[in-house]
Scaffold this motif. Structure first.
Motif, PDB file in Angstrom:
ATOM      1  N   UNK A 101       0.812  -1.223   0.000  1.00  0.00           N
ATOM      2  CA  UNK A 101       0.000   0.000   0.000  1.00  0.00           C
ATOM      3  C   UNK A 101       0.843   1.269   0.000  1.00  0.00           C
ATOM      4  N   UNK A 102       2.015   1.216   0.634  1.00  0.00           N
ATOM      5  CA  UNK A 102       2.880   2.400   0.697  1.00  0.00           C
ATOM      6  C   UNK A 102       3.949   2.386  -0.391  1.00  0.00           C
ATOM      7  N   UNK A 103       3.786   1.503  -1.358  1.00  0.00           N
ATOM      8  CA  UNK A 103       4.715   1.373  -2.482  1.00  0.00           C
ATOM      9  C   UNK A 103       6.152   1.114  -2.033  1.00  0.00           C
ATOM     10  N   UNK A 104       6.297   0.330  -0.986  1.00  0.00           N
ATOM     11  CA  UNK A 104       7.608  -0.085  -0.516  1.00  0.00           C
ATOM     12  C   UNK A 104       8.207   0.756   0.590  1.00  0.00           C
ATOM     13  N   UNK A 105       7.618   1.903   0.884  1.00  0.00           N
ATOM     14  CA  UNK A 105       8.194   2.775   1.906  1.00  0.00           C
ATOM     15  C   UNK A 105       8.145   2.170   3.305  1.00  0.00           C
ATOM     16  N   UNK A 106       7.159   1.343   3.557  1.00  0.00           N
ATOM     17  CA  UNK A 106       7.051   0.736   4.881  1.00  0.00           C
ATOM     18  C   UNK A 106       8.200  -0.226   5.157  1.00  0.00           C
ATOM     19  N   UNK A 107       8.899  -0.665   4.110  1.00  0.00           N
ATOM     20  CA  UNK A 107      10.047  -1.535   4.323  1.00  0.00           C
ATOM     21  C   UNK A 107      11.134  -0.824   5.135  1.00  0.00           C
ATOM     22  N   UNK A 108      11.178   0.504   5.073  1.00  0.00           N
ATOM     23  CA  UNK A 108      12.115   1.258   5.920  1.00  0.00           C
ATOM     24  C   UNK A 108      11.765   1.077   7.394  1.00  0.00           C
ATOM     25  N   UNK A 109      10.481   1.078   7.695  1.00  0.00           N
ATOM     26  CA  UNK A 109      10.050   0.872   9.076  1.00  0.00           C
ATOM     27  C   UNK A 109      10.387  -0.551   9.523  1.00  0.00           C
ATOM     28  N   UNK A 110      10.183  -1.513   8.654  1.00  0.00           N
ATOM     29  CA  UNK A 110      10.514  -2.905   8.972  1.00  0.00           C
ATOM     30  C   UNK A 110      12.017  -3.031   9.232  1.00  0.00           C
ATOM     31  N   UNK A 111      12.837  -2.414   8.383  1.00  0.00           N
ATOM     32  CA  UNK A 111      14.281  -2.456   8.579  1.00  0.00           C
ATOM     33  C   UNK A 111      14.686  -1.753   9.871  1.00  0.00           C
ATOM     34  N   UNK A 112      14.006  -0.670  10.210  1.00  0.00           N
ATOM     35  CA  UNK A 112      14.295   0.029  11.461  1.00  0.00           C
ATOM     36  C   UNK A 112      13.936  -0.837  12.666  1.00  0.00           C
ATOM     37  N   UNK A 113      12.827  -1.558  12.584  1.00  0.00           N
ATOM     38  CA  UNK A 113      12.442  -2.462  13.675  1.00  0.00           C
ATOM     39  C   UNK A 113      13.475  -3.578  13.825  1.00  0.00           C
ATOM     40  N   UNK A 114      13.945  -4.118  12.717  1.00  0.00           N
ATOM     41  CA  UNK A 114      14.972  -5.159  12.770  1.00  0.00           C
ATOM     42  C   UNK A 114      16.276  -4.613  13.353  1.00  0.00           C
ATOM     43  N   UNK A 115      16.628  -3.375  13.019  1.00  0.00           N
ATOM     44  CA  UNK A 115      17.824  -2.753  13.577  1.00  0.00           C
ATOM     45  C   UNK A 115      17.652  -2.521  15.074  1.00  0.00           C
ATOM     46  N   UNK A 163      21.365   3.072  19.583  1.00  0.00           N
ATOM     47  CA  UNK A 163      20.593   3.854  18.633  1.00  0.00           C
ATOM     48  C   UNK A 163      20.053   5.106  19.303  1.00  0.00           C
ATOM     49  N   UNK A 164      19.854   6.149  18.513  1.00  0.00           N
ATOM     50  CA  UNK A 164      19.223   7.360  19.015  1.00  0.00           C
ATOM     51  C   UNK A 164      17.715   7.179  19.013  1.00  0.00           C
ATOM     52  N   UNK A 165      16.995   8.182  18.576  1.00  0.00           N
ATOM     53  CA  UNK A 165      15.542   8.127  18.534  1.00  0.00           C
ATOM     54  C   UNK A 165      15.015   7.403  17.315  1.00  0.00           C
ATOM     55  N   UNK A 166      13.721   7.536  17.107  1.00  0.00           N
ATOM     56  CA  UNK A 166      13.046   6.853  16.004  1.00  0.00           C
ATOM     57  C   UNK A 166      13.550   7.328  14.645  1.00  0.00           C
ATOM     58  N   UNK A 167      13.648   8.653  14.457  1.00  0.00           N
ATOM     59  CA  UNK A 167      14.115   9.182  13.174  1.00  0.00           C
ATOM     60  C   UNK A 167      15.548   8.735  12.891  1.00  0.00           C
ATOM     61  N   UNK A 192      18.728   2.777   9.256  1.00  0.00           N
ATOM     62  CA  UNK A 192      18.268   1.616   8.489  1.00  0.00           C
ATOM     63  C   UNK A 192      18.341   1.893   6.989  1.00  0.00           C
ATOM     64  N   UNK A 193      18.008   3.114   6.597  1.00  0.00           N
ATOM     65  CA  UNK A 193      18.104   3.490   5.179  1.00  0.00           C
ATOM     66  C   UNK A 193      19.554   3.477   4.705  1.00  0.00           C
ATOM     67  N   UNK A 194      20.431   4.074   5.494  1.00  0.00           N
ATOM     68  CA  UNK A 194      21.850   4.124   5.126  1.00  0.00           C
ATOM     69  C   UNK A 194      22.430   2.717   5.059  1.00  0.00           C
ATOM     70  N   UNK A 195      22.102   1.879   6.036  1.00  0.00           N
ATOM     71  CA  UNK A 195      22.604   0.505   6.035  1.00  0.00           C
ATOM     72  C   UNK A 195      22.094  -0.258   4.819  1.00  0.00           C
ATOM     73  N   UNK A 196      20.821  -0.075   4.479  1.00  0.00           N
ATOM     74  CA  UNK A 196      20.252  -0.775   3.320  1.00  0.00           C
ATOM     75  C   UNK A 196      20.951  -0.376   2.027  1.00  0.00           C
ATOM     76  N   UNK A 197      21.151   0.918   1.845  1.00  0.00           N
ATOM     77  CA  UNK A 197      21.771   1.405   0.608  1.00  0.00           C
ATOM     78  C   UNK A 197      23.236   0.980   0.535  1.00  0.00           C
ATOM     79  N   UNK A 198      23.983   1.202   1.608  1.00  0.00           N
ATOM     80  CA  UNK A 198      25.405   0.849   1.599  1.00  0.00           C
ATOM     81  C   UNK A 198      25.613  -0.658   1.499  1.00  0.00           C
ATOM     82  N   UNK A 199      24.760  -1.433   2.134  1.00  0.00           N
ATOM     83  CA  UNK A 199      24.880  -2.887   2.056  1.00  0.00           C
ATOM     84  C   UNK A 199      24.601  -3.382   0.637  1.00  0.00           C
TER      85      UNK A 199
END
Length: 128
Positions: free
Chosen positions: A66-80, A92-96, A102-109
């Motif tokens: 439904x979010x066209x893949x954007x929610x995967x960032x939230x899933x990756x953040x939960x896993x982190x 980790x710091x706060x939610x943001x 999680x975004x940086x790790x996904x892209x660099x990985x």
């Protein structure tokens, strides 16, 4: 079997470097313990992604679509976040900050894996 083990070790080394770069780039993310902390944290992150990740991604699939893949960032953040609970060295710091990390790790990985691991040639249908 040796090829699989080699790929697993290379992926682990990529994740160690990615975590170190992420800790440098994203304020609020810290991996304590030096090199040993990075090694153990990368192992924990890899195990959490391998064991919990597929289940969480499957459960979140409708929202991700439904979010066209954007929610995967939230899933990756939960896993982190889960990895930080299991590893005493990842802070980790706060939610943001966690979502940004999680975004940086996904892209660099993805980039690191593409550079280090050779892609397999595609086979034509019906050939061996």
């Amino acid at each position: 079997m040796i090829r699989l083990l080699r790929a697993l070790i290379l992926q682990w080394l990529v994740l160690i470097v990615v975590l170190a770069i992420t800790a440098l780039l994203v304020p609020g993310i810290q991996v304590s313990g030096g090199l040993w902390g990075l090694i153990v944290t990368a192992a924990v992150v890899g195990l959490v992604n391998a064991l919990v990740g597929p289940v969480l991604r499957l459960l979140a699939l409708p929202i991700t679509v439904l979010t066209l893949g954007l929610f995967s960032l939230v899933v990756n953040a939960v896993l982190l976040w889960l990895s930080s609970l299991l590893s005493g060295w990842l802070h980790l710091g706060g939610l943001f900050t966690t979502v940004l990390a999680a975004l940086v790790i996904s892209v660099l990985n993805a980039i690191g894996t593409r550079l280090v691991l050779p892609s397999r040639p595609h086979r034509a249908a019906g050939t061996r």
